[in-house]
Design an enzyme around this catalytic site. Structure first.
Site, PDB file in Angstrom:
ATOM      1  CB  CYS A  94      40.537  40.435  42.661  1.00 49.15           C
ATOM      2  SG  CYS A  94      38.762  40.207  42.826  1.00 49.15           S
ATOM      3  CG  HIS A 136      39.061  45.987  41.950  1.00 50.34           C
ATOM      4  ND1 HIS A 136      40.169  45.312  41.472  1.00 50.34           N
ATOM      5  CD2 HIS A 136      38.294  45.046  42.584  1.00 50.34           C
ATOM      6  CE1 HIS A 136      40.051  44.031  41.802  1.00 50.34           C
ATOM      7  NE2 HIS A 136      38.937  43.839  42.479  1.00 50.34           N
TER       8      HIS A 136
HETATM    9 ZN   LIG Z   1      37.909  42.226  43.343  1.00 50.13          ZN
END
Ligand SMILES: [Zn+2]
Length: 172
Positions: A94, A136
């Site tokens: 991320c 996500h």
């Molecule tokens: Zn992310």
């Protein structure tokens, strides 16, 4: 286009529940362009508006590399309507948790819908990397990060590592 600053943990703005979009105007299309540009420069596959400090349910994704065709998505107000019981594990990273990755288990297949940049309803039924990516990114809209699926100890370790990276970057 403007490059936006990607917030990193433990920034509290990553923890907000973002608001639905109701106006489809020039401002929104500029936001999409800026988010895509930022995502490409940062070398991510997806980016959600809260990651750049914007309190809206907006997500961009480009899974072209994995899916072998042009797959750029601009999503407004995405909603998952079905999740498979079957799970799949993906090695996730991320932009808000830089230089870290972890194996995360999520529903393998989903059905979802969203509004495109013109406010037109679009449906997706998918599995694999795209399904993982959508889940996500959508978590970001509810203030959730993939590290929340890890143990408290491991999550804190990841956050501390990111803090050290950021401290190092600011000093050098
Ligand atoms: Zn992310």
């Amino acid at each position: 286009m403007t490059l936006l600053t990607v917030l990193t943990v433990p920034d509290s703005r990553l923890r907000i529940k973002a608001k639905p979009v109701s106006v489809f105007d020039e401002k929104l299309s500029i936001l999409f362009d800026d988010m895509l540009e930022t995502m490409y420069v940062e070398d991510g596959a997806g980016l959600a508006a809260p990651q750049v400090g914007i309190d809206l349910r907006v997500v961009v994704m480009d899974v072209s590399e994995r899916e072998n065709e042009s797959c750029v998505y601009k999503m407004v107000n995405p909603e998952v309507t079905w999740r498979s019981k079957e799970l799949s594990v993906c090695n996730e990273g991320c932009l808000s948790v830089p230089e870290q990755r972890a194996e995360i288990s999520r529903p393998a297949a989903i059905k979802m819908h969203y509004l495109d940049e013109n406010g037109v309803l679009q449906h997706i039924e998918t599995d694999g990397f795209l399904a993982t990516c959508i889940q996500h990114e959508m978590d970001h809209l509810d203030g959730k990060l993939y590290i929340d699926y890890l143990s408290t100890l491991k999550r804190q370790m990841y956050i501390n590592k990111v803090k050290r990276i950021k401290k190092y970057e600011s000093e050098n």
